[in-house]
Scaffold this motif. Sequence first.
Motif, short mmCIF file in Angstrom:
data_model
loop_
_atom_site.label_atom_id
_atom_site.label_comp_id
_atom_site.label_asym_id
_atom_site.label_seq_id
_atom_site.Cartn_x
_atom_site.Cartn_y
_atom_site.Cartn_z
N LYS A 239 0.84 -1.20 0.00
CA LYS A 239 0.00 0.00 0.00
C LYS A 239 0.87 1.25 0.00
O LYS A 239 0.59 2.22 -0.71
N GLU A 240 1.94 1.22 0.80
CA GLU A 240 2.86 2.35 0.87
C GLU A 240 3.53 2.57 -0.49
O GLU A 240 3.71 3.71 -0.92
N ALA A 241 3.89 1.49 -1.18
CA ALA A 241 4.51 1.61 -2.51
C ALA A 241 3.55 2.28 -3.49
O ALA A 241 3.97 3.13 -4.28
N LEU A 242 2.28 1.92 -3.44
CA LEU A 242 1.29 2.56 -4.32
C LEU A 242 1.14 4.04 -3.99
O LEU A 242 1.03 4.88 -4.89
N LYS A 243 1.14 4.37 -2.70
CA LYS A 243 1.05 5.77 -2.30
C LYS A 243 2.27 6.55 -2.79
O LYS A 243 2.16 7.67 -3.28
N ARG A 244 3.45 5.93 -2.66
CA ARG A 244 4.67 6.60 -3.12
C ARG A 244 4.68 6.74 -4.63
O ARG A 244 5.17 7.74 -5.16
N ALA A 245 4.18 5.75 -5.34
CA ALA A 245 4.08 5.84 -6.80
C ALA A 245 3.21 7.03 -7.19
O ALA A 245 3.54 7.77 -8.13
N TYR A 246 2.13 7.23 -6.46
CA TYR A 246 1.25 8.38 -6.68
C TYR A 246 2.03 9.68 -6.50
O TYR A 246 1.95 10.59 -7.32
N GLU A 247 2.82 9.76 -5.42
CA GLU A 247 3.60 10.97 -5.14
C GLU A 247 4.66 11.20 -6.21
O GLU A 247 4.88 12.33 -6.63
N ILE A 248 5.31 10.13 -6.66
CA ILE A 248 6.31 10.25 -7.72
C ILE A 248 5.67 10.77 -8.99
O ILE A 248 6.20 11.67 -9.65
#
Length: 121
Positions: A12-21
């Motif tokens: 979930k954190e990876a998906l959130k970070r992908a969004y931020e990137i």
Amino acid sequence: MKGFSKLSQNAKEALKRAYEIAKNSGSVNVDVGHLFVALVQDKSFLSSQILSTFGVDYSILIHKVTSSQSFVVSENLASLKLSGSIRKVVQRAYEISSEKSHVYVGTEHILLAIFTLKNNV
């Protein structure tokens, strides 16, 4: 796909970070490249540790992935959406996890899904 209920906290954190990137790069969509960068940047993620085992140089990968993206500047960054490619990757990650009889879908499943679908996403 049954939503994101079986994703691990790191996934979930990876998906959130992908969004931020994606948002920080001005992209309209969150795409596989953004997710891949998110998976390798956090050294606590199993996906990052797996690649590290093989001596992967993250800086080169991150540069190649981000420079190969076709970034489109969006005036409304709140309109970022998951691309169809990301949905395929997450679906495949669920399948991989299920095939291994794992309860949760982790960053390692997402990484493997990216590699197995690389020509289809």
